[in-house]
Design a protein around this motif. Structure first.
Motif, short mmCIF file in Angstrom:
data_model
loop_
_atom_site.label_atom_id
_atom_site.label_comp_id
_atom_site.label_asym_id
_atom_site.label_seq_id
_atom_site.Cartn_x
_atom_site.Cartn_y
_atom_site.Cartn_z
N VAL A 71 56.73 146.39 -102.52
CA VAL A 71 56.32 147.33 -101.48
C VAL A 71 54.96 147.90 -101.88
O VAL A 71 54.81 148.43 -102.98
N GLU A 74 62.28 150.03 -91.96
CA GLU A 74 63.40 149.25 -92.49
C GLU A 74 63.83 149.77 -93.86
O GLU A 74 64.92 149.48 -94.34
N ARG A 103 63.59 140.62 -97.14
CA ARG A 103 64.37 140.88 -95.93
C ARG A 103 65.81 140.40 -96.10
O ARG A 103 66.77 141.09 -95.71
N GLN A 105 58.99 136.08 -93.55
CA GLN A 105 60.00 137.08 -93.15
C GLN A 105 59.91 137.38 -91.66
O GLN A 105 60.45 138.38 -91.20
N ASN A 164 54.48 149.91 -97.05
CA ASN A 164 54.87 151.30 -96.94
C ASN A 164 53.78 152.03 -96.15
O ASN A 164 52.66 152.22 -96.63
N PRO A 221 56.33 141.15 -92.41
CA PRO A 221 56.68 141.92 -93.61
C PRO A 221 57.63 143.06 -93.27
O PRO A 221 57.64 143.56 -92.14
N VAL A 222 58.42 143.46 -94.23
CA VAL A 222 59.32 144.62 -94.08
C VAL A 222 58.47 145.89 -93.99
O VAL A 222 57.34 145.93 -94.48
N CYS A 231 56.55 144.10 -98.44
CA CYS A 231 56.82 145.22 -97.56
C CYS A 231 55.61 146.14 -97.54
O CYS A 231 54.98 146.36 -98.57
N ASP A 246 52.51 138.03 -97.71
CA ASP A 246 53.88 137.58 -97.41
C ASP A 246 53.99 136.06 -97.52
O ASP A 246 54.98 135.53 -98.04
#
Lengths: 451, 451
Positions: free
Chosen positions: A99, A238, A431, A215, A130, A218-219, A128, A120
């Motif tokens: 992250v 998420e 994910r 994914q 943030n 990305p998350v 991820c 990714d």
């Protein structure tokens, strides 16, 4: 979808550890802020323990304060830029997620969409973002501004920013790439889309010049303490990185944020609420307490005052440490985290001295969040998890890698024995390991709806 | 300082190779645009041959044109973002340098300063920023603009941008880090500096939140064809990526740019002029020609027209291929490279048909720059190097990694036999291998001057 019976764990990354004296700890790597092998070791330990991810906090500015105090607290002065750091670390790991924090206030959405999509792909689906709007005046000074933009403006820009990035990440449908040498067609032109976004803050045509990621996209992580932050998290996040205050408050927060998701058509399991928690642990409680005390002893008094000043963005130098907090220097409202500000204010209103506040704040943020034997730590996590106060935790290790080694050596096996934590990664992507849904591509969805 | 008796070589990266049909070549990796292992193999080959660097071109936009033509030419549609790509590749190499392109028109200087400084630390000193102002309308559409800003505006912003980035990279003096646990002082506060830049385009306070990098600062590359570009290169560039047109023109360019350096107090050896050159080679000339022909045969006619249209930013669809170029569709001046535009214009003025122009342009940019046996290629390089038309070359390999393998297997050993190319890296950093001076920190210089 039923809630998982396992919790999730991430390693929070401040270079040397979360405690401001971490760099003074003999087991830490004094070159860790600029030598990536230090963080590679943290990644190796995290992955060996099957943790979900490493979490890089960030602020696009050096800390401000008295020069000598800053020179004693290097974490916010000299650090890797998170996107480059996670990309590098993904090359020396196979399953661990990463992250990286980046601010919507100081980037362009096309650049963020590209950087994270590219990372990714490079990591094969372990990234991820943030999303933050930044919360200190000093960031604004680096980006053509006279300090921080107002909270509402940052959020308005941030919300639109996120919509643009989501749109760009949908540019390529899941099956847009044909890679067909026989026909000479690399992609299906009908499955590549221009965004044509025109909003208050951004005009972005698209498409993104990198294919849909492993994914899907990305998350997304967020902090989301304020009212508007909670709503944005319910709509888009998420992972929520919250503050661990107490089980009742956290359970209320958990219920509130997850309760908002239905109106966006989202399943509560598609958001993992993971409080950050400072843990000192050992075989016994006495051992854990000795570790905590070791850090307290290492810390210079100037550093505690600097931390508090930095958070409140007020000048406390010269104030009497043994008198009550000088209220004329208390800002009227939070510039940064609303929840954290509220806690400080309540403490002050109880009549404590400045010295007590400094100690309290420093402890909250330097290693006395939870001090106990590995069994006590596991009990704590189990209790919070079962009470739906958390889906897991982000480990604010006082020192890196030493405290992380303690945690993974002692607590992780105990959580595994209790069936509360995985013994093998379930998937190759972040994910997948978090058990999050695949993000539906808007254009594919529209086509299916039309058919 | 005398000129080195060795030339420098870099590998130009378009994913599958410089030829638009490269992805159709059976030896290329059809997943190469999203699977980093393809570029890792290119890096491995480049490093084994002791090349100086890999060079990532870039544009922050997908190409525009007729959807079907674009679907046949994936290079500019789907690619890694360069900063993340080079950071990743630095983790699987030890000595090879990496050049990543980023545009001053669409980034913030604080972000660029951080990203490249961080990558320079991660790679232990092997990073270069190729500074561009962008040259296609489609980039502007992704960044809140109605196309490209005028050339002069882009340069004004770009020049100030570069000054800010240089200033931020000087935030920390070479010996600012103390890392002294005994005194508790991490850095020397007197050697960390706030920039306080206030200009027409940017207000940036600083300091940068990452220490001075292993190269002092990352190396700087530029293209610099226009008058203003040449001047900027003479003032700030350490690599110039020029166009290889002919030895006399290139020698004149070389002399002109290097001649401008004295007025900035710079040594001509601190700038390496490296024309990009498309090379097909083999044991014999016949073998080289067969390789070139193979690529021509693979290319779809739509793709050549698209390339020309893309460069000129004009619509040529429906135009008679066998008539002279329709002059009403010729733009009045270059939007992108001035040198390249001039060449196209001269060719058109000679009365050639559109089909001939398409073929000429495609050849110039797809693999007939230099086709010859490895001895002929080495002769060419030696001649240009000795005539001071080049300090080295950037290899626009028609296919990757196949053409690069041909070059490193055949031409590199020949250059080494002639004493024109290294057999071992001289240094661990890109700056060291290019033989560039250490950048003097402005604050340290001011202090020395005052003493």
């Amino acid at each position: 979808m039923a809630r998982s019976d396992r919790l999730h764990l991430g390693t929070f990354v401040y270079t040397f550890g979360f405690h401001p004296a971490a760099w003074l700890h003999p087991d830490s790597d004094v070159n860790g802020a600029n030598d990536i092998s230090h963080l590679a070791e943290v990644a190796r330990i995290s992955e060996a323990a099957k943790l979900d991810f490493m979490f890089f906090a960030d602020s696009p500015a050096a800390a401000v304060g008295h020069p000598e105090a800053l020179a004693r607290q290097p974490t916010k002065m000299n650090r890797f830029e998170p996107i480059t750091a996670i990309t590098a670390l993904s090359m020396v790991t196979q399953k661990l997620g990463f992250v990286a924090t980046a601010s919507t206030s100081y980037y362009e959405p096309y650049n963020i969409a590209r950087l994270y999509a590219s990372a990714d792909h490079i990591s094969k689906g372990r990234i991820c973002w943030n999303v933050v709007t930044s919360d200190h005046d000093e960031t604004g000074y680096n980006y053509n501004r006279q300090g921080l933009d107002p909270h509402a403006d940052r959020y308005a820009r941030g919300e639109e920013f996120l919509d643009v990035v989501f749109g760009l990440w949908d540019s390529w449908e899941d099956d847009a790439l044909l890679l067909d040498r026989a026909s000479g067609m690399y992609h299906d032109p009908g499955k590549l889309h221009q965004l044509d976004h025109a909003g208050d803050h951004f005009q972005v045509r698209g498409p993104l010049n990198i294919a849909r990621t492993p994914q899907g996209r990305p998350v997304i992580a967020q902090a989301g303490g304020s009212e508007r932050g909670r709503e944005l998290a319910a709509r888009t996040a998420e992972i929520v990185f919250s503050l661990a205050s107490n089980i009742d408050k956290n359970a209320a927060f958990y219920k509130d944020v997850k309760g908002r998701m239905a109106r966006y058509g989202r399943d509560p399991n598609d958001l993992k609420i993971m409080p950050g928690i400072v843990i000192n642990t050992g075989e016994t409680r006495a051992e854990a307490e000795a570790r905590a005390q070791e850090m307290v002893d290492l810390m210079h008094p100037e550093v505690g005052l600097l931390m508090l000043q930095e958070f409140l963005e007020t000048d406390l130098h010269g104030a009497d440490l043994d008198a009550p907090f000088p209220m004329e220097r208390m800002p009227r409202k939070a510039k940064g985290s609303v929840a954290m500000f509220q806690e400080v204010k309540e403490f002050v209103e109880q009549g404590h001295t400045l010295r007590e506040l400094v100690t309290h704040y420093a402890r909250q943020h330097t290693g006395n969040g939870l001090t106990g034997s590995y069994l006590e730590v596991a009990d704590f996590m189990q209790e919070w998890f079962e009470a739906e106060a958390a889906d897991g935790f982000i480990l604010m290790c006082p020192t890196l890698p030493a405290s992380l080694r303690d945690f993974t050596r002692l607590v992780v096996p105990e959580l595994q024995r209790r069936g509360l934590f995985r013994t093998e990664y379930e998937a190759d992507t972040l994910r997948g390991n978090l058990g999050l849904s695949w993000p539906v591509n808007r254009y594919a969805a529209a086509r299916r709806a039309a058919e």
